[in-house]
Design a protein around this motif. Structure first.
Motif: not given
Length: 117
Positions: A2, A14-19, A24, A28
């Protein structure tokens, strides 16, 4: 991740809440490669073969991923140039400003010496 996307391109993810965010998932895919990939080993051990592999459309990273990032960065760049005001100071804005200053120094002569094509 982020912090990097925010400071480099002003893209707030928001990589934690929206993977499942496209940035993102493509990051990956880009980072999922093996160090023992024959294409990677060949291009590292024999760097002169790199241009030949590029002409044959072989790439270490998937083409769909690099196309996504290229299109995203071109879109961000065009929006920033059209707005012509600095909302945030980040790496992308610094690259755009450096390209503008080169054009201003050369009497508005359009050259492709900038980072973007």
């Amino acid at each position: 991740m982020d912090v990097l996307t925010s400071s480099l391109f002003s893209v707030d993810i928001d990589s934690l809440n929206n993977p499942k965010d496209p940035f993102i998932s493509n990051i990956k895919k880009m980072l999922k490669f093996s160090l023992f990939n024959p294409l990677l080993l060949t291009s590292v051990l024999f760097p002169f073969i790199g241009p030949v592999l590029e002409k044959m459309d072989f790439a270490v990273f998937p083409t769909a991923v690099t196309d996504f990032f290229y299109a995203s960065l071109q879109k961000i760049r065009s929006e920033r140039v059209a707005q012509d005001h600095k909302k945030r100071v980040d790496f992308m804005q610094l690259m755009i400003d450096s390209q503008k200053s080169e054009k201003d120094d050369q009497n508005c002569e359009d050259t492709n010496k900038g980072i973007f094509l």
